[in-house]
Enzyme design. Structure first.
Site, PDB file in Angstrom:
ATOM      1  CB  THR A   1      36.445  45.353  36.366  1.00 11.75           C
ATOM      2  OG1 THR A   1      37.654  44.643  36.679  1.00 11.75           O
ATOM      3  CG2 THR A   1      36.771  46.761  35.919  1.00 11.75           C
ATOM      4  CD1 TRP A   2      35.565  39.220  40.425  1.00 11.28           C
ATOM      5  CD2 TRP A   2      35.324  39.742  42.578  1.00 11.28           C
ATOM      6  NE1 TRP A   2      35.597  38.054  41.136  1.00 11.28           N
ATOM      7  CE2 TRP A   2      35.448  38.339  42.468  1.00 11.28           C
ATOM      8  CE3 TRP A   2      35.176  40.302  43.847  1.00 11.28           C
ATOM      9  CZ2 TRP A   2      35.409  37.487  43.577  1.00 11.28           C
ATOM     10  CZ3 TRP A   2      35.139  39.453  44.948  1.00 11.28           C
ATOM     11  CH2 TRP A   2      35.253  38.069  44.801  1.00 11.28           C
TER      12      TRP A   2
ATOM     13  CG  ASP B   1      41.603  46.359  40.567  1.00  9.61           C
ATOM     14  OD1 ASP B   1      42.842  46.234  40.671  1.00  9.61           O
ATOM     15  OD2 ASP B   1      40.797  45.471  40.909  1.00  9.61           O
TER      16      ASP B   1
ATOM     17  CE1 TYR C   1      39.102  39.745  40.404  1.00  8.33           C
ATOM     18  CE2 TYR C   1      39.028  41.903  39.372  1.00  8.33           C
ATOM     19  CZ  TYR C   1      39.295  41.098  40.475  1.00  8.33           C
ATOM     20  OH  TYR C   1      39.753  41.667  41.634  1.00  8.33           O
TER      21      TYR C   1
ATOM     22  CD  GLN D   1      43.141  45.656  44.360  1.00  2.00           C
ATOM     23  OE1 GLN D   1      42.427  44.694  44.129  1.00  2.00           O
ATOM     24  NE2 GLN D   1      43.592  46.428  43.387  1.00  2.00           N
TER      25      GLN D   1
ATOM     26  CE1 TYR E   1      39.060  42.323  48.879  1.00  3.93           C
ATOM     27  CE2 TYR E   1      41.381  42.700  48.450  1.00  3.93           C
ATOM     28  CZ  TYR E   1      40.366  41.920  48.999  1.00  3.93           C
ATOM     29  OH  TYR E   1      40.673  40.755  49.640  1.00  3.93           O
TER      30      TYR E   1
HETATM   31  P1  NAP Z   1      32.297  46.761  46.099  1.00  3.53           P
HETATM   32  O1  NAP Z   1      32.892  47.660  45.131  1.00  3.53           O
HETATM   33  O2  NAP Z   1      32.357  47.106  47.544  1.00  3.53           O
HETATM   34  O3  NAP Z   1      30.750  46.514  45.768  1.00  3.53           O
HETATM   35  C1  NAP Z   1      30.272  46.277  44.480  1.00  3.53           C
HETATM   36  C2  NAP Z   1      28.759  46.092  44.571  1.00  3.53           C
HETATM   37  O4  NAP Z   1      28.185  47.274  45.135  1.00  3.53           O
HETATM   38  C3  NAP Z   1      28.087  45.877  43.233  1.00  3.53           C
HETATM   39  O5  NAP Z   1      27.059  44.928  43.442  1.00  3.53           O
HETATM   40  C4  NAP Z   1      27.493  47.239  42.892  1.00  3.53           C
HETATM   41  O6  NAP Z   1      26.291  47.117  42.176  1.00  3.53           O
HETATM   42  C5  NAP Z   1      27.192  47.798  44.273  1.00  3.53           C
HETATM   43  N1  NAP Z   1      27.324  49.261  44.291  1.00  3.53           N
HETATM   44  C6  NAP Z   1      28.399  50.006  43.907  1.00  3.53           C
HETATM   45  N2  NAP Z   1      28.165  51.303  44.082  1.00  3.53           N
HETATM   46  C7  NAP Z   1      26.907  51.404  44.589  1.00  3.53           C
HETATM   47  C8  NAP Z   1      26.085  52.497  44.968  1.00  3.53           C
HETATM   48  N3  NAP Z   1      26.510  53.749  44.856  1.00  3.53           N
HETATM   49  N4  NAP Z   1      24.845  52.235  45.438  1.00  3.53           N
HETATM   50  C9  NAP Z   1      24.401  50.964  45.543  1.00  3.53           C
HETATM   51  N5  NAP Z   1      25.135  49.874  45.207  1.00  3.53           N
HETATM   52  C10 NAP Z   1      26.378  50.098  44.724  1.00  3.53           C
HETATM   53  O7  NAP Z   1      32.873  45.257  45.983  1.00  3.53           O
HETATM   54  P2  NAP Z   1      33.903  44.510  45.041  1.00  3.53           P
HETATM   55  O8  NAP Z   1      33.446  44.488  43.641  1.00  3.53           O
HETATM   56  O9  NAP Z   1      34.186  43.222  45.723  1.00  3.53           O
HETATM   57  O10 NAP Z   1      35.245  45.385  45.182  1.00  3.53           O
HETATM   58  C11 NAP Z   1      35.597  46.412  44.281  1.00  3.53           C
HETATM   59  C12 NAP Z   1      36.715  45.980  43.355  1.00  3.53           C
HETATM   60  O11 NAP Z   1      37.881  45.632  44.079  1.00  3.53           O
HETATM   61  C13 NAP Z   1      36.410  44.708  42.555  1.00  3.53           C
HETATM   62  O12 NAP Z   1      35.475  44.925  41.536  1.00  3.53           O
HETATM   63  C14 NAP Z   1      37.784  44.323  42.119  1.00  3.53           C
HETATM   64  O13 NAP Z   1      38.218  45.129  41.038  1.00  3.53           O
HETATM   65  C15 NAP Z   1      38.591  44.610  43.380  1.00  3.53           C
HETATM   66  N6  NAP Z   1      38.730  43.439  44.271  1.00  3.53           N
HETATM   67  C16 NAP Z   1      39.985  42.950  44.506  1.00  3.53           C
HETATM   68  C17 NAP Z   1      40.153  41.849  45.316  1.00  3.53           C
HETATM   69  C18 NAP Z   1      41.539  41.327  45.563  1.00  3.53           C
HETATM   70  O14 NAP Z   1      41.689  40.215  46.082  1.00  3.53           O
HETATM   71  N7  NAP Z   1      42.569  42.062  45.228  1.00  3.53           N
HETATM   72  C19 NAP Z   1      39.058  41.218  45.933  1.00  3.53           C
HETATM   73  C20 NAP Z   1      37.802  41.761  45.705  1.00  3.53           C
HETATM   74  C21 NAP Z   1      37.644  42.870  44.897  1.00  3.53           C
HETATM   75  P3  NAP Z   1      26.195  47.342  40.566  1.00  3.53           P
HETATM   76  O15 NAP Z   1      27.273  46.536  39.954  1.00  3.53           O
HETATM   77  O16 NAP Z   1      24.810  46.894  40.267  1.00  3.53           O
HETATM   78  O17 NAP Z   1      26.386  48.811  40.313  1.00  3.53           O
END
Ligand code: NAP
Length: 273
Positions: A16-17, A45, A50, A159, A187
């Site tokens: 959900t970031w 998550d 966030y 994570q 993530y």
């Molecule tokens: P991610 O999930 O790898 O990528 C998200 C991006 O990819 C968004 O821009 C999304 O676009 C796009 N996307 C998703 N599915 C897609 C698809 N099927 N086709 C094309 N584009 C797609 O990156 P993230 O948000 O950094 O990581 C996921 C989650 O992990 C976070 O949201 C957060 O909850 C968690 N996180 C945790 C940490 C930590 O330190 N613990 C750090 C980073 C992230 P749209 O939004 O336009 O769909």
């Protein structure tokens, strides 16, 4: 996927970031989250970090009527993970999320507070019924050793940043977690929407009639002890991601992907965002 306490959670959840930060996206984000839950991506998550609480507030709006189906994960800032502060941080998250408990509460990254103090505070939250279990995020192999020595054997997950282009954890961290049957939560599994150009991802995607994003996600999910939490604020992306769960990569696919994204041959520091 089974947690160390035998609780079943889906291997594919939702991140959900950056959600809840732009009023114009709100309706679409809520629709995407709810569609994901309907499709079985019921692990969600989030973190107090966030949007400075705005993402948890969005979830509080998105989840009424669905809360019982959802395995809700939030994270505490390291500076809030000490005695006295962790109770207040957790309570504030619960209020924003409009729920009375978290299914999993994670230390977002390691800070100055001694791990033993965080473990003591977080275990007290379990006793108080505020959280069901706890884990960590962004802890490398040596940090995990210290956590276990600090009384943190009950850690339910770590994570970490893990995707085709960030495989460093395969060298020692993933084996360490696997040995204790602790699932890893990956993530940024689709590289924050910016997958590197890769002939292998393109060829495998073509072979299966899917997109490179779906291949990248199926690649993360090939490990039975890894949970992936892609963030998608768009129902079409959610639906595509859900399909990746049914995509089984062949040994030939995996070999091809190894050529573009070789597995690690030495220890590197755990990458984090
Ligand atoms: P991610 O999930 O790898 O990528 C998200 C991006 O990819 C968004 O821009 C999304 O676009 C796009 N996307 C998703 N599915 C897609 C698809 N099927 N086709 C094309 N584009 C797609 O990156 P993230 O948000 O950094 O990581 C996921 C989650 O992990 C976070 O949201 C957060 O909850 C968690 N996180 C945790 C940490 C930590 O330190 N613990 C750090 C980073 C992230 P749209 O939004 O336009 O769909």
């Amino acid at each position: 996927m089974t947690l160390p306490d035998d609780t079943h959670v889906p291997a594919l959840g939702q991140g959900t970031w950056r959600m809840g930060e732009d009023a114009r996206q709100r309706k679409q984000e809520i629709a995407a989250l709810r569609a994901g839950v309907d499709l079985g991506m019921t692990l969600i998550d989030t973190a107090e970090m966030y949007g400075d609480g705005a993402t948890e507030t969005l979830l509080g709006e998105a989840l009424p009527g669905l809360r019982d189906q959802v395995f809700l994960v939030s994270k505490v800032y390291p500076q809030n993970a000490g005695r006295g502060r962790i109770e207040r941080a957790c309570e504030a998250s619960l209020q924003r999320l409009k729920t009375d408990h978290l299914d999993l509460y994670l230390l977002h990254w390691r800070g100055e507070v001694p791990l033993a103090e965080t473990v003591e505070g977080i275990e007290a939250l379990i006793q108080a019924g505020k959280i069901r279990r706890w884990g960590v995020s962004n802890l490398d192999h040596g940090d995990m050793d210290q956590l276990f020595r600090a009384g943190g054997e009950a850690c339910a997950t770590n994570q970490i940043l893990y995707n085709v282009a960030e495989r460093g954890a395969e060298f020692d961290l993933l084996p360490q977690l696997r040995q204790r049957r602790i699932p890893t939560m990956a993530y940024s599994p689709v590289g924050q929407g910016q997958l590197p150009d890769s002939p292998a991802l393109a060829a495998v995607a073509k072979r299966h009639g899917v997109t490179p994003f779906q291949v990248a996600l199926a690649w993360v999910l090939r490990d039975p002890l890894v949970i992936a939490i892609p963030k998608a604020g768009d129902v079409a992306h959610i639906t595509n991601n859900r399909r990746a769960l049914d995509l089984v990569l062949t040994p030939e696919d995996l070999t091809a992907i190894d050529v573009d994204f070789p597995p690690p041959t030495r220890k590197t520091r755990l990458a984090m965002l």
